[in-house]
Design a protein around this motif. Sequence first.
Motif, PDB file in Angstrom:
ATOM      1  N   ILE A 301       1.391   5.106 -12.485  1.00  6.03           N
ATOM      2  CA  ILE A 301       0.283   5.218 -11.548  1.00  6.03           C
ATOM      3  C   ILE A 301      -0.839   4.263 -11.960  1.00  6.03           C
ATOM      4  CG2 ILE A 301       0.773   7.534 -10.712  1.00  6.03           C
ATOM      5  CD1 ILE A 301      -1.160   8.654 -12.748  1.00  6.03           C
ATOM      6  N   TYR A 302      -1.455   3.670 -10.952  1.00  4.38           N
ATOM      7  CA  TYR A 302      -2.510   2.684 -11.152  1.00  4.38           C
ATOM      8  C   TYR A 302      -3.768   3.124 -10.423  1.00  4.38           C
ATOM      9  CZ  TYR A 302       1.306  -0.526 -12.505  1.00  4.38           C
ATOM     10  OH  TYR A 302       2.389  -1.124 -13.104  1.00  4.38           O
ATOM     11  N   ASN A 303      -4.871   2.930 -11.068  1.00  3.39           N
ATOM     12  CA  ASN A 303      -6.199   3.098 -10.464  1.00  3.39           C
ATOM     13  C   ASN A 303      -6.997   1.873 -10.881  1.00  3.39           C
ATOM     14  OD1 ASN A 303      -8.813   3.718  -9.750  1.00  3.39           O
ATOM     15  ND2 ASN A 303      -8.926   5.640 -10.897  1.00  3.39           N
ATOM     16  N   PHE A 304      -7.256   0.983  -9.940  1.00  7.29           N
ATOM     17  CA  PHE A 304      -7.798  -0.317 -10.327  1.00  7.29           C
ATOM     18  C   PHE A 304      -8.842  -0.799  -9.336  1.00  7.29           C
ATOM     19  CE2 PHE A 304      -4.124  -0.798  -7.643  1.00  7.29           C
ATOM     20  CZ  PHE A 304      -4.418  -1.839  -6.781  1.00  7.29           C
ATOM     21  N   ALA A 305      -9.711  -1.676  -9.821  1.00 20.90           N
ATOM     22  CA  ALA A 305     -10.726  -2.300  -8.979  1.00 20.90           C
ATOM     23  C   ALA A 305     -10.103  -3.453  -8.203  1.00 20.90           C
ATOM     24  CB  ALA A 305     -11.884  -2.805  -9.833  1.00 20.90           C
ATOM     25  N   ALA A 306     -10.507  -3.595  -6.944  1.00 25.00           N
ATOM     26  CA  ALA A 306     -10.047  -4.700  -6.101  1.00 25.00           C
ATOM     27  C   ALA A 306     -11.177  -5.044  -5.134  1.00 25.00           C
ATOM     28  CB  ALA A 306      -8.782  -4.324  -5.349  1.00 25.00           C
ATOM     29  N   ASP A 307     -11.636  -6.259  -5.199  1.00 27.14           N
ATOM     30  CA  ASP A 307     -12.773  -6.648  -4.355  1.00 27.14           C
ATOM     31  C   ASP A 307     -12.412  -6.652  -2.876  1.00 27.14           C
ATOM     32  OD1 ASP A 307     -14.567  -6.888  -6.407  1.00 27.14           O
ATOM     33  OD2 ASP A 307     -14.216  -9.033  -6.701  1.00 27.14           O
ATOM     34  N   ASP A 308     -11.156  -6.933  -2.586  1.00 28.42           N
ATOM     35  CA  ASP A 308     -10.744  -6.989  -1.183  1.00 28.42           C
ATOM     36  C   ASP A 308      -9.253  -6.689  -1.079  1.00 28.42           C
ATOM     37  OD1 ASP A 308      -9.496  -9.373  -2.024  1.00 28.42           O
ATOM     38  OD2 ASP A 308     -11.136 -10.619  -1.283  1.00 28.42           O
ATOM     39  N   LEU A 309      -8.769  -6.679   0.148  1.00 29.53           N
ATOM     40  CA  LEU A 309      -7.371  -6.354   0.384  1.00 29.53           C
ATOM     41  C   LEU A 309      -6.440  -7.366  -0.246  1.00 29.53           C
ATOM     42  CD1 LEU A 309      -5.470  -4.368   1.810  1.00 29.53           C
ATOM     43  CD2 LEU A 309      -5.686  -5.765   3.881  1.00 29.53           C
ATOM     44  N   GLN A 310      -6.862  -8.622  -0.307  1.00 34.35           N
ATOM     45  CA  GLN A 310      -6.017  -9.653  -0.902  1.00 34.35           C
ATOM     46  C   GLN A 310      -5.838  -9.422  -2.402  1.00 34.35           C
ATOM     47  OE1 GLN A 310      -8.280 -10.289   1.740  1.00 34.35           O
ATOM     48  NE2 GLN A 310      -6.329 -10.131   2.825  1.00 34.35           N
ATOM     49  N   GLU A 311      -6.883  -8.970  -3.070  1.00 33.64           N
ATOM     50  CA  GLU A 311      -6.762  -8.664  -4.496  1.00 33.64           C
ATOM     51  C   GLU A 311      -5.858  -7.450  -4.709  1.00 33.64           C
ATOM     52  OE1 GLU A 311      -9.681  -7.922  -8.370  1.00 33.64           O
ATOM     53  OE2 GLU A 311     -10.512  -8.737  -6.501  1.00 33.64           O
ATOM     54  N   PHE A 312      -5.933  -6.505  -3.789  1.00 31.85           N
ATOM     55  CA  PHE A 312      -5.023  -5.354  -3.830  1.00 31.85           C
ATOM     56  C   PHE A 312      -3.571  -5.812  -3.711  1.00 31.85           C
ATOM     57  CE2 PHE A 312      -2.518  -2.505  -1.067  1.00 31.85           C
ATOM     58  CZ  PHE A 312      -2.427  -1.385  -1.887  1.00 31.85           C
ATOM     59  N   TYR A 313      -3.295  -6.677  -2.745  1.00 34.43           N
ATOM     60  CA  TYR A 313      -1.927  -7.174  -2.563  1.00 34.43           C
ATOM     61  C   TYR A 313      -1.460  -7.983  -3.774  1.00 34.43           C
ATOM     62  CZ  TYR A 313      -0.322  -5.822   2.076  1.00 34.43           C
ATOM     63  OH  TYR A 313       0.162  -5.121   3.150  1.00 34.43           O
ATOM     64  N   LYS A 549      -6.625  -8.931   7.151  1.00 30.37           N
ATOM     65  CA  LYS A 549      -6.597  -7.495   7.434  1.00 30.37           C
ATOM     66  C   LYS A 549      -5.242  -6.877   7.078  1.00 30.37           C
ATOM     67  CE  LYS A 549     -10.077  -7.793  11.085  1.00 30.37           C
ATOM     68  NZ  LYS A 549     -10.481  -9.175  10.812  1.00 30.37           N
ATOM     69  N   GLY A 550      -4.400  -7.661   6.412  1.00 27.67           N
ATOM     70  CA  GLY A 550      -3.110  -7.122   5.967  1.00 27.67           C
ATOM     71  C   GLY A 550      -2.094  -6.995   7.060  1.00 27.67           C
ATOM     72  N   TYR A 551      -2.197  -7.844   8.097  1.00 30.09           N
ATOM     73  CA  TYR A 551      -1.242  -7.802   9.205  1.00 30.09           C
ATOM     74  C   TYR A 551      -0.557  -9.148   9.361  1.00 30.09           C
ATOM     75  CZ  TYR A 551       0.676  -7.851  13.930  1.00 30.09           C
ATOM     76  OH  TYR A 551       1.520  -7.985  15.001  1.00 30.09           O
TER      77      TYR A 551
END
Length: 824
Positions: A301-313, A549-551
């Motif tokens: 399991i991960y709990n992490f900081a991400a400035d935007d959706l691209q950093e999340f991806y 927007k992740g689409y």
Amino acid sequence: MLFCIHPFIRILSLFLVLILAGFGFEEMNAATVIPDPGNSADLLKQDNKSASWLPDSLNPRSSCSIEIDQFLKSLGGKIRILGCNYDGSKLINSASFINGKVHIRDSEWTVETDLKPVSAGENDAMDLSLKFKLTKGILKSFGLAAAFDFSGWNAGNYILAPASVYNANRYKVLPVQYPPYIYDPRDKPLDMPVTITNVLHLNKDNNPGKIEMLTGSCSTPLLSFFNPETKRGWIMLTTQGTQFGNSGLMIEEDIPGNRATFVLSAPGVRESRYVMTGFTKSSDQPADFKTSDEVELKMRIYNFAADDLQEFYDKVFTIRKALSGPTIYRNVAPFSAINDIILDHHDKTKYYEDDKYGYICSGPKGDQPYWHLQAGWAGVPVYSFPQVIQSTPERLRRISRSFEVLKIMQGSSGLTRGIFMKGELFGDNFREKEKNRNIAMVRRSGEMLFFGIQTLELLKADGKESVIKPEWKEMFRKEADGLIRIWKEYGQFGQFIDAETGKMDVNGSTAGAVCISGLALASGYFNYPEYLKVAEMAGRYYYNRDLSKGYAGGGPAEILQCQDSESAYDITEAYTTLYEITGNPEWLKYAKDAAALFSTWTISYDYKFPKGSVMHRIDARSTGAVWASIQNAHGAPGIYILSGNFLLRLYRATGDKRYMELLRDIAHNVVQYTTTKTNPVVPKASPGSVTERVNLSDWEGKENIGGSIPDGDSNMAWEVVTSLTITQNPGIYLCFDTGEMFVLDNVDASITKRDKKNITLRITNPTLYDAKINLLSENKMMAGKVLDRYAFMKWPKVEVKSGETLEFIVNLDGQITTIPKIKN
């Protein structure tokens, strides 16, 4: 991708059979909350009295793990560990483990919770193991689960389950049957929202909703979300299953109550099972337990900081293989041998000719339009490109005849109609394909231009420019001009267009991404800057409207505007091409963002296929297969319909090894799906035949996991994908400065000696075929320069016969010397 030729016919037939068999293709909603079937008197401490995975907020509970809850606190999260009662495939109720124990009827369970950091200094990830044991009693129709509950929830959170769920699939849903098309003008205004079929989804209107999956429903067994308000991401990565089969992955939310729950369960038990554009009752079964039975759920399991959706991806891209580990490859046959087998197959079986027309197509003997000539997507000049790469006089003649028909298919707008069969044109609008024969995917025109320009350039580079006819150039120039007119009128390329008038029929989607690549190449070929200007405007438009927007969706003809892998890699190719042409770092950033999205469509681990299935029989390694779409829920061999060398080009531009590792998974493993005399994948099929199915999910029935491959199946689309992948990428890539090496071909290679001037490679060919291996060696300075698009035609080759081991010396300039074998 199902539509491209006979797979469309096969799926349509299967669909009709299912309807007749009574499968529920009525407008079931995957997001419907199941009503409470009644309470169980045996469960005194129930969290889910309404047969829901959500916690009962009215009943406060003790934490089953303060340590896990603390790790999840910044996300508003907590964990419940559950014992679950089922009635068939329906969840009746569940009970929480408290202090590591739960009593259910006359049985007693314990759970051992093991939580530990992944590594020192890595504070955003924890390995979690839940070891369950039935210490007393017998329990039937039961299961176990970990439920992650999140408060402060809202519909703005982006939910990802790779290859199945993107942004919770929270879009407008049209409950239509396969093959879907938007016929009603009221459903397709010019400002239409993203519109999808009835796939797994949560509700756009914020009503409570539920998604039920198994691990085989995803390219990576993973649940995750990104919260744009708190700028934090959560990932739960797990394994395929337990001794009871695939595990369950469930998502349930209650927007009015500001809460959501993500569940990992064993065994996986869904009340409803997704089938093509609809749902039917699941046949999943809970387990029966006896004293001393044990089950273990493993996850990271991960709990992490991400400035935007691209950093999340980007985070998802990085960790997708964290539990499955490095890929273990199986050498089946060298690239060179497989390509020869495929092209020989095409020479013999993939050309139609009568006294009027001649064209390359998948099924020249077929009696349906989809078997015959299609333009661009699922057709020429894509299908003909491998024959341009490895041309013969006869192959060039066939290409020329095919281009003559493409000229007939071009409409007055400059855009190209979809399908041609023995002199008759057909539209891409399915049941109205003969009513309005001019309706075509705009992607067809993009593919026409992109592969058409490459055909012209490659013929010239290969010394065959004399083959090129003036009308070919005129045809592709008109195609580019037609796309420019669409852009100027609509401000986007849309999805379906009237090729005769240039009027939009269905707007929206990311289907036009390939038009960017085509216009960018056309700008250089025709020396017309306007094409590049529009390509760049379109690149920014699609990034801001869709990718950021992740689409990325709507690429194939028959998925409405569902998210799909084709759109994801088309737009990655587009941004990579723009970067190489302009040198603008903006496009490199966009290409990296798009590649991270694309990575979620690529299977990251080797699925354990059912015994007796085709994939089990050939010992298939599913890693590297690419999922089709959220609607067509299967993996497939490779990238439809590109070589994937944009990943090589991104690696060279960035030095990021993830791109080459991803490419290696795709390219190395793509050959295993080709039927040969020594690898009979498709029953009763000719050598060189490739099927599109790498089924991990049961969307076509449990019996078709690892199968759904009809006798004699030969899908030209995937044969072309395979050919392009193994010719446009190096068999071995070597970075001379660092000694970093990537072996894509089906051989074994290692560095035995290295100094400043030379590297000695030892290559073993363990296959039954002789190998001619393309070897690309370069230093970092060379890798920093744009790779010529047709460099693969000039890469040096090393030859290693079947069963042979040879050593080669590679010098600074990439020149290769074979070390003579020592004779005994």
